[in-house]
Motif scaffolding. Structure first.
Motif, PDB file in Angstrom:
ATOM      1  N   UNK A 290       0.834  -1.203   0.000  1.00  0.00           N
ATOM      2  CA  UNK A 290       0.000   0.000   0.000  1.00  0.00           C
ATOM      3  C   UNK A 290       0.868   1.251   0.000  1.00  0.00           C
ATOM      4  N   UNK A 291       1.908   1.282   0.830  1.00  0.00           N
ATOM      5  CA  UNK A 291       2.797   2.445   0.894  1.00  0.00           C
ATOM      6  C   UNK A 291       3.551   2.645  -0.417  1.00  0.00           C
ATOM      7  N   UNK A 292       4.051   1.555  -0.987  1.00  0.00           N
ATOM      8  CA  UNK A 292       4.835   1.657  -2.231  1.00  0.00           C
ATOM      9  C   UNK A 292       3.950   2.135  -3.379  1.00  0.00           C
ATOM     10  N   UNK A 293       2.790   1.519  -3.527  1.00  0.00           N
ATOM     11  CA  UNK A 293       1.902   1.851  -4.638  1.00  0.00           C
ATOM     12  C   UNK A 293       1.359   3.271  -4.493  1.00  0.00           C
ATOM     13  N   UNK A 294       1.070   3.684  -3.267  1.00  0.00           N
ATOM     14  CA  UNK A 294       0.575   5.045  -3.038  1.00  0.00           C
ATOM     15  C   UNK A 294       1.585   6.085  -3.504  1.00  0.00           C
ATOM     16  N   UNK A 295       2.871   5.798  -3.276  1.00  0.00           N
ATOM     17  CA  UNK A 295       3.916   6.742  -3.673  1.00  0.00           C
ATOM     18  C   UNK A 295       4.293   6.601  -5.146  1.00  0.00           C
ATOM     19  N   UNK A 296       4.341   5.368  -5.648  1.00  0.00           N
ATOM     20  CA  UNK A 296       4.789   5.126  -7.027  1.00  0.00           C
ATOM     21  C   UNK A 296       3.731   5.524  -8.053  1.00  0.00           C
ATOM     22  N   UNK A 297       2.479   5.309  -7.705  1.00  0.00           N
ATOM     23  CA  UNK A 297       1.345   5.654  -8.575  1.00  0.00           C
ATOM     24  C   UNK A 297       1.451   5.053  -9.988  1.00  0.00           C
ATOM     25  N   UNK A 298       1.632   3.737 -10.088  1.00  0.00           N
ATOM     26  CA  UNK A 298       1.601   3.117 -11.419  1.00  0.00           C
ATOM     27  C   UNK A 298       0.193   3.160 -11.989  1.00  0.00           C
ATOM     28  N   UNK A 299       0.071   2.925 -13.273  1.00  0.00           N
ATOM     29  CA  UNK A 299      -1.258   2.835 -13.872  1.00  0.00           C
ATOM     30  C   UNK A 299      -1.944   1.519 -13.482  1.00  0.00           C
ATOM     31  N   UNK A 300      -1.138   0.498 -13.278  1.00  0.00           N
ATOM     32  CA  UNK A 300      -1.655  -0.799 -12.840  1.00  0.00           C
ATOM     33  C   UNK A 300      -0.617  -1.445 -11.932  1.00  0.00           C
ATOM     34  N   UNK A 301      -1.057  -1.912 -10.755  1.00  0.00           N
ATOM     35  CA  UNK A 301      -0.192  -2.655  -9.833  1.00  0.00           C
ATOM     36  C   UNK A 301      -0.550  -4.135  -9.912  1.00  0.00           C
ATOM     37  N   UNK A 302       0.475  -4.990  -9.941  1.00  0.00           N
ATOM     38  CA  UNK A 302       0.267  -6.424 -10.110  1.00  0.00           C
ATOM     39  C   UNK A 302       0.985  -7.163  -8.992  1.00  0.00           C
ATOM     40  N   UNK A 303       0.226  -7.828  -8.132  1.00  0.00           N
ATOM     41  CA  UNK A 303       0.820  -8.624  -7.053  1.00  0.00           C
ATOM     42  C   UNK A 303       1.390  -9.923  -7.616  1.00  0.00           C
ATOM     43  N   UNK A 304       2.562 -10.307  -7.103  1.00  0.00           N
ATOM     44  CA  UNK A 304       3.270 -11.482  -7.599  1.00  0.00           C
ATOM     45  C   UNK A 304       4.040 -12.115  -6.440  1.00  0.00           C
TER      46      UNK A 304
END
Length: 269
Positions: free
Chosen positions: A212-226
């Motif tokens: 959540x912290x990484x994606x909130x800051x990075x703001x990609x168009x799509x986040x993919x969990x792996x």
């Protein structure tokens, strides 16, 4: 561009039980076909999913752990035309390619690669490099990578931002640190290794709150969990993806074994 997941599982229990596959993922594009982190099953899953290993142009191995590099020599043999040609690009962590105690890439296979590279990180946490890929018909294509130093018990582990038709980010395995989000900013697609839903006392991997912290800051168009471990699998990756999406406002999905995101990726543009 197409991303095919040849395995979405991580962690030592899943590695042995193979509840989720562990073959890494492949990126196919007009510039290059790239196999990332060819762990156990990379060759078999490639064949099963009709991803011709003979058509790989480059292999990227983020670090020297068996769940990320077990099939590396097999995939090099395919990339080099049954080890009959000197071709292809091999990118790996320094420990994978230089540590004499590891010997994970044989001398025989390494000498068949057209180019071998490892990031050195002498000037900070990011190293940019441009590579050339020679395609059929003597056409030369170019792509760039930002290598990003992360924090893992394999000290030379790296993530990356790969510049193809779109920008693909990959965290690899890492502890959380506050700069991660900014380091992965500017990605169209961010593939993030989220091993567990919550802290379990074992370091070196990300949990849902970190994502959540990484994606909130990075703001990609799509986040993919792996790279999901046994506790994440039991918690339900799709439900964790929904939690992340609700908290960040960023479209987030949990990748599935064998999934191709070619059609799905186009939905977001």
């Amino acid at each position: 561009m197409e991303i095919i997941f040849l395995g979405t599982g991580g962690g030592r229990i899943n590695l042995i039980k193979q509840i989720r596959w562990t073959g890494g993922f492949r990126i196919n594009s007009d510039v290059a076909n790239i196999h990332v982190d060819p762990g156990p099953g990379a060759l078999i899953r490639s064949l099963q999913l009709k991803q011709d290993p003979l058509k790989i142009d480059a292999i990227i191995v983020s670090h020297a752990h068996i769940d990320h590099c077990n099939d590396i020599n097999l995939m090099i043999e395919a990339m080099t035309g049954y080890a009959l040609k000197k071709r292809g690009l091999l990118i790996g962590s320094k420990n994978l390619l230089r540590d004499p105690d590891e010997r994970l890439v044989t001398t025989y296979h390494r000498q068949h690669c057209g180019e071998v590279f490892y990031p050195k990180f002498e000037n900070g946490a990011v190293e940019r490099k441009k590579f050339q890929i020679k395609k059929s018909g003597d056409k030369t294509k170019e792509f760039e990578i930002d290598f990003i130093k992360v924090s893992h018990d394999e000290k030379t582990t790296f993530g990356f931002k790969l510049y193809l038709d779109k920008v693909v980010g990959y965290t690899s395995d890492t502890n959380y640190f506050p700069e991660l989000g900014e380091l992965f900013s500017g990605c169209d697609y961010l593939i993030i290794n989220v091993l567990k839903p919550q802290y379990d006392g074992i370091p070196d991997h990300l949990e849902t709150a970190h994502a959540i912290k990484i994606i909130s800051a990075a703001k990609p168009k799509l986040a993919i969990m792996n790279h999901m471990g046994i506790s994440m699998i039991r918690a339900g990756p799709a439900s964790q993806a929904r939690l992340i999406e609700e908290a960040t406002g960023i479209r987030t999905i949990a990748a599935k074994d064998g999934q191709s995101l070619k059609d799905d990726l186009n939905v977001y543009f």
